[in-house]
Scaffold this active site. Structure first.
Site, mmCIF file in Angstrom:
data_model
loop_
_atom_site.group_PDB
_atom_site.id
_atom_site.type_symbol
_atom_site.label_atom_id
_atom_site.label_comp_id
_atom_site.label_asym_id
_atom_site.label_seq_id
_atom_site.Cartn_x
_atom_site.Cartn_y
_atom_site.Cartn_z
ATOM 1 N N ARG A 148 0.412 4.055 -2.810
ATOM 2 C CA ARG A 148 -0.735 4.908 -3.143
ATOM 3 C C ARG A 148 -0.355 6.381 -3.140
ATOM 4 O O ARG A 148 0.466 6.827 -2.354
ATOM 5 C CB ARG A 148 -1.907 4.602 -2.204
ATOM 6 C CG ARG A 148 -2.014 5.441 -0.972
ATOM 7 C CD ARG A 148 -2.864 4.757 0.069
ATOM 8 N NE ARG A 148 -2.299 5.081 1.356
ATOM 9 C CZ ARG A 148 -2.902 5.843 2.276
ATOM 10 N NH1 ARG A 148 -4.126 6.258 2.090
ATOM 11 N NH2 ARG A 148 -2.300 6.149 3.393
ATOM 12 N N ARG A 200 0.786 -1.215 0.000
ATOM 13 C CA ARG A 200 0.000 0.000 0.000
ATOM 14 C C ARG A 200 0.830 1.283 0.000
ATOM 15 O O ARG A 200 0.299 2.387 -0.177
ATOM 16 C CB ARG A 200 -0.897 0.004 1.230
ATOM 17 C CG ARG A 200 -2.156 0.786 1.002
ATOM 18 C CD ARG A 200 -2.912 0.920 2.305
ATOM 19 N NE ARG A 200 -4.152 1.622 2.106
ATOM 20 C CZ ARG A 200 -4.713 2.371 3.020
ATOM 21 N NH1 ARG A 200 -4.164 2.514 4.186
ATOM 22 N NH2 ARG A 200 -5.853 2.989 2.763
ATOM 23 N N ALA A 201 2.144 1.139 0.224
ATOM 24 C CA ALA A 201 2.982 2.335 0.292
ATOM 25 C C ALA A 201 2.978 3.080 -1.035
ATOM 26 O O ALA A 201 3.355 4.247 -1.106
ATOM 27 C CB ALA A 201 4.402 1.956 0.699
ATOM 28 N N HIS A 223 8.974 3.095 24.769
ATOM 29 C CA HIS A 223 8.326 3.101 23.452
ATOM 30 C C HIS A 223 8.507 4.453 22.779
ATOM 31 O O HIS A 223 8.350 5.490 23.422
ATOM 32 C CB HIS A 223 6.811 2.903 23.599
ATOM 33 C CG HIS A 223 6.392 1.556 24.074
ATOM 34 N ND1 HIS A 223 6.465 0.440 23.285
ATOM 35 C CD2 HIS A 223 5.860 1.144 25.256
ATOM 36 C CE1 HIS A 223 5.988 -0.604 23.959
ATOM 37 N NE2 HIS A 223 5.632 -0.204 25.165
ATOM 38 N N HIS A 270 7.898 2.269 30.066
ATOM 39 C CA HIS A 270 7.056 1.292 30.745
ATOM 40 C C HIS A 270 7.934 0.481 31.697
ATOM 41 O O HIS A 270 8.937 -0.104 31.285
ATOM 42 C CB HIS A 270 6.356 0.375 29.729
ATOM 43 C CG HIS A 270 5.070 0.952 29.209
ATOM 44 N ND1 HIS A 270 4.317 0.370 28.232
ATOM 45 C CD2 HIS A 270 4.390 2.068 29.577
ATOM 46 C CE1 HIS A 270 3.229 1.107 28.009
ATOM 47 N NE2 HIS A 270 3.260 2.139 28.798
ATOM 48 N N CYS A 316 8.772 32.231 26.676
ATOM 49 C CA CYS A 316 8.612 30.810 27.008
ATOM 50 C C CYS A 316 8.408 30.624 28.507
ATOM 51 O O CYS A 316 9.235 31.076 29.306
ATOM 52 C CB CYS A 316 9.854 30.042 26.548
ATOM 53 S SG CYS A 316 9.934 28.373 27.217
ATOM 54 N N GLN A 344 -3.191 -0.274 11.610
ATOM 55 C CA GLN A 344 -2.809 -0.665 10.248
ATOM 56 C C GLN A 344 -1.560 0.095 9.858
ATOM 57 O O GLN A 344 -1.408 1.258 10.192
ATOM 58 C CB GLN A 344 -3.984 -0.341 9.304
ATOM 59 C CG GLN A 344 -3.850 -0.853 7.887
ATOM 60 C CD GLN A 344 -3.098 0.100 6.974
ATOM 61 O OE1 GLN A 344 -2.963 1.280 7.255
ATOM 62 N NE2 GLN A 344 -2.576 -0.414 5.870
ATOM 63 N N CYS A 355 2.391 19.138 21.443
ATOM 64 C CA CYS A 355 3.323 19.824 22.318
ATOM 65 C C CYS A 355 3.218 21.313 22.067
ATOM 66 O O CYS A 355 3.413 21.774 20.947
ATOM 67 C CB CYS A 355 4.741 19.330 22.058
ATOM 68 S SG CYS A 355 5.924 20.162 23.090
ATOM 69 N N SER A 356 2.902 22.048 23.138
ATOM 70 C CA SER A 356 2.592 23.457 22.934
ATOM 71 C C SER A 356 3.814 24.354 23.115
ATOM 72 O O SER A 356 3.720 25.554 23.013
ATOM 73 C CB SER A 356 1.457 23.871 23.878
ATOM 74 O OG SER A 356 1.632 23.313 25.159
ATOM 75 N N ASN A 404 2.945 20.571 37.331
ATOM 76 C CA ASN A 404 2.206 21.164 36.209
ATOM 77 C C ASN A 404 1.124 22.106 36.739
ATOM 78 O O ASN A 404 0.369 21.744 37.639
ATOM 79 C CB ASN A 404 1.558 20.033 35.395
ATOM 80 C CG ASN A 404 1.073 20.496 34.027
ATOM 81 O OD1 ASN A 404 0.653 21.638 33.851
ATOM 82 N ND2 ASN A 404 1.141 19.603 33.059
HETATM 83 O O1 LIG Z 1 0.105 18.496 28.895
HETATM 84 P P1 LIG Z 1 0.145 19.247 27.595
HETATM 85 O O2 LIG Z 1 1.510 19.259 26.963
HETATM 86 O O3 LIG Z 1 -0.476 20.617 27.687
HETATM 87 O O4 LIG Z 1 -0.814 18.407 26.625
HETATM 88 C C1 LIG Z 1 -0.453 17.398 25.738
HETATM 89 O O5 LIG Z 1 -0.113 16.179 26.404
HETATM 90 C C2 LIG Z 1 -1.149 15.572 27.187
HETATM 91 C C3 LIG Z 1 -0.658 14.241 27.716
HETATM 92 O O6 LIG Z 1 -0.365 13.311 26.705
HETATM 93 C C4 LIG Z 1 -2.451 15.411 26.387
HETATM 94 O O7 LIG Z 1 -3.494 15.048 27.260
HETATM 95 C C5 LIG Z 1 -2.847 16.694 25.650
HETATM 96 O O8 LIG Z 1 -3.954 16.426 24.793
HETATM 97 C C6 LIG Z 1 -1.647 17.189 24.831
HETATM 98 O O9 LIG Z 1 -1.994 18.395 24.162
HETATM 99 O O1 LIG Z 2 -7.892 5.047 2.627
HETATM 100 P P1 LIG Z 2 -7.431 6.485 2.664
HETATM 101 O O2 LIG Z 2 -8.594 7.460 2.711
HETATM 102 O O3 LIG Z 2 -6.462 6.814 1.580
HETATM 103 O O4 LIG Z 2 -6.629 6.616 4.027
HETATM 104 C C1 LIG Z 2 -7.136 7.030 5.270
HETATM 105 O O5 LIG Z 2 -7.966 6.032 5.885
HETATM 106 C C2 LIG Z 2 -7.342 4.778 6.177
HETATM 107 C C3 LIG Z 2 -8.330 3.905 6.926
HETATM 108 O O6 LIG Z 2 -8.730 4.446 8.178
HETATM 109 C C4 LIG Z 2 -6.040 4.970 6.970
HETATM 110 O O7 LIG Z 2 -5.361 3.739 7.017
HETATM 111 C C5 LIG Z 2 -5.127 6.025 6.347
HETATM 112 O O8 LIG Z 2 -4.032 6.267 7.206
HETATM 113 C C6 LIG Z 2 -5.921 7.320 6.119
HETATM 114 O O9 LIG Z 2 -5.095 8.301 5.532
#
Ligand SMILES: O=P(O)(O)O[C@H]1O[C@H](CO)[C@@H](O)[C@H](O)[C@H]1O
Ligand SMILES: O=P(O)(O)O[C@H]1O[C@H](CO)[C@@H](O)[C@H](O)[C@H]1O
Lengths: 345, 345
Positions: free
Chosen positions: B31, B28-29, B300, B283, B52, B325, B162-163, B77
């Site tokens: 497409r 599929r790559a 991860h 983890h 900042c 997928q 990330c803001s 936070n």
């Molecule tokens: O805590 P932040 O950097 O404002 O927020 C970001 O990380 C959080 C933790 O993954 C998420 O819940 C927020 O949706 C994301 O914008």
């Molecule tokens: O099939 P499309 O519209 O090209 O692709 C879209 O929907 C698919 C199914 O949810 C996803 O796998 C793709 O990442 C997304 O870009």
């Protein structure tokens, strides 16, 4: 210490369809936002776009020409994630490197010949035709002996990976029961075996009694924000009767489903006065010839927006590694969805 | 029919950490892509940004002033998803509306005083200091009697929500074991009970033998693309010894972990010659006072990019409703990651 109140205190809610929890942080909606802004969809589209590979009469990338269709048009995806050919395979039992070939069919369904429309802008009659084709496709694909599951869905908006604004959805039919569906099925089955009623019948009855998260209701369907919603404006459409798939829909059910689909998507468009992006899809019985009394037809809507047409909820670090998290409560979202005036066609 | 080949044929792979499958579509790559393009991060930043809220000496939204810190700086936070106060709660046993208050602490960790840096641009020594503080925080937070889990993570890049580009991560410490971690723990435990070795020891040994998906290796750690990777360039760093948390790290381990963190993130930046966005997190054993022999330290990396600095993989309709997928195989991604030349500091 004060006593628990779900409007003010962080808490977790349990999703019985997926057997997992979501962290709800009502106090967090107040934080300032300095992050990424999304480009809203351009709202004005022509009814016909000579460059669109889904418009009637146009050629697709692989040279095939679309017919001059009117209304709904379905065809095999030219760049599908699945292939229909079977392959031979020597199965090995390896706990850490389990793999298996997958077989299936990817279909594209144009909801209308008119490039400029979206579901909420279509008539109930035109949406009823979409529902009929969903039913036909579910039946015809499901009948193939190697197809055990048919996933009907729509990705709407560039923010949801949709590469073409022409109104369309997809159907992925395949040999295996996909992981999320298998989990839902297990949980539905556990509940059905224990109670003799479907989980969603009992849940719906309770929600109708509480009447706090219900957005829309007609004779055959209810649209609500589930108690365990993870996306800010996540909703579900649930059939009132425990219909286990589209095959159990009467013509009247199809019309009523089209009606609630239209009304719900209109409400979405009105929240931020924008063509509201989402991924949505139907969960129903697999086509594996089991009876599946545990299944109860429902459709999930997972919209990404949080604060405005340009600020979405990011399901990132904590959410990917630990648990889904939301900032406003499902009840607050339901209030926002309920109060918006229906100003569509 | 032809015989199965994972380079050409759609297939599913099993993720033993989450007990779920991923659909792999190598064909599929090819497409074409006409969808949303991302704005790459601006690459030039000043070492100090007066606007900042993470830079030394600046004021945060709530008026608190950051100290003139050098190196790593950690604080609570200001808009956390959790609150540390306990609340009283009458538990009711309701299968369909299960809820419970949650309690915890959200910390922000600045990796450096220098606003312009990212992890791959920092020295191994400076990254070692980050690792030491992660260890300290895990220990100090985990010691609190109501904290049973400490999630350390980083969202990098605007595309990952990330803001603020100032190099920083987060730590969410809480009462409950989050859903994803609970699932991983269950699967690790089943394996450990059956084999008497950790799942990741056995997996790592096999991967070292196969040597197809390994990106980097030093005396104490390996970075690889897991066999079941879902994101296009997903990787894991795994400790060679079955260390169950940061507490088991010697000083030497901390330096070697910093080294592999640097080398891996440099490889990421080199794939598309961009500051590579990702969500990443550790983890490790929960801090609930159980012995957790089944746990095996790993980190991860979930990066969103697929084709270039501006085209990401969308995990949307099918993925949200049915199954993860991916388009290129984990082996192809590993090849791309391995071949890139290390041209950092
Ligand atoms: O805590 P932040 O950097 O404002 O927020 C970001 O990380 C959080 C933790 O993954 C998420 O819940 C927020 O949706 C994301 O914008
Ligand atoms: O099939 P499309 O519209 O090209 O692709 C879209 O929907 C698919 C199914 O949810 C996803 O796998 C793709 O990442 C997304 O870009």
């Amino acid at each position: 210490s004060s006593s628990f109140n779900s409007k003010d205190h962080p808490h977790r809610r349990y999703n019985p369809l997926l057997d997992e929890w979501v962290l709800v942080s009502p106090q967090r909606a107040k934080r300032p936002w300095q992050g990424q802004q999304e480009e809203p969809l351009p709202n004005v589209q022509n009814q016909y776009d000579p460059k669109c590979y889904l418009c009637p009469g146009n050629s697709r990338v692989n040279g095939v020409q679309n017919p001059q269709y009117e209304g709904v048009y379905v065809f095999d995806n030219d760049f599908g994630a699945l292939l229909s050919e079977g392959v031979t395979f020597d199965k090995t039992e390896d706990e850490l490197f389990k793999t298996e070939p997958e077989r299936g069919i990817n279909r594209v369904i144009c909801f209308s010949h008119d490039h400029s429309l979206t579901l909420p802008e279509m008539s109930v009659e035109a949406i009823t035709n979409v529902v009929s084709v969903w039913k036909e496709e579910y039946q015809n694909l499901g009948r193939l002996d190697y197809i055990n599951h048919v996933q009907i869905f729509e990705n709407k908006g560039a923010i949801m990976g949709c590469s073409n604004p022409h109104p369309h959805g997809q159907i992925w039919a395949q040999l295996s029961i996909p992981s999320q569906v298998a989990r839902t099925q297990q949980n539905l089955k556990n509940y059905y075996d224990k109670h003799g009623t479907t989980l969603l019948s009992d849940y719906l009855q309770r929600e109708i009694g509480i009447n706090e998260r219900i957005i829309l209701e007609n004779e055959a369907f209810v649209a609500l924000v589930p108690f365990w919603a993870t996306w800010p404006f996540e909703t579900m459409i649930i059939s009132k009767m425990p219909l286990n798939s589209l095959l159990a829909f009467s013509h009247e059910d199809q019309v009523l489903f089209a009606q609630i689909l239209k009304d719900l998507t209109v409400k979405y468009d009105n929240i931020f006065s924008t063509s509201f992006p989402y991924s949505a899809g139907i969960h129903q019985a697999p086509t594996d010839l089991e009876s599946h009394e545990e299944w109860h037809f429902h459709m999930h809507f997972y919209p990404p927006l949080l604060r405005s047409a340009s600020v979405k909820k990011f399901m990132v670090g904590y959410e990917m590694l630990a648990e889904a998290q939301r900032d406003i409560t499902p009840e607050q979202s339901a209030d926002i969805l309920k109060k918006k005036f229906n100003n569509s066609l």
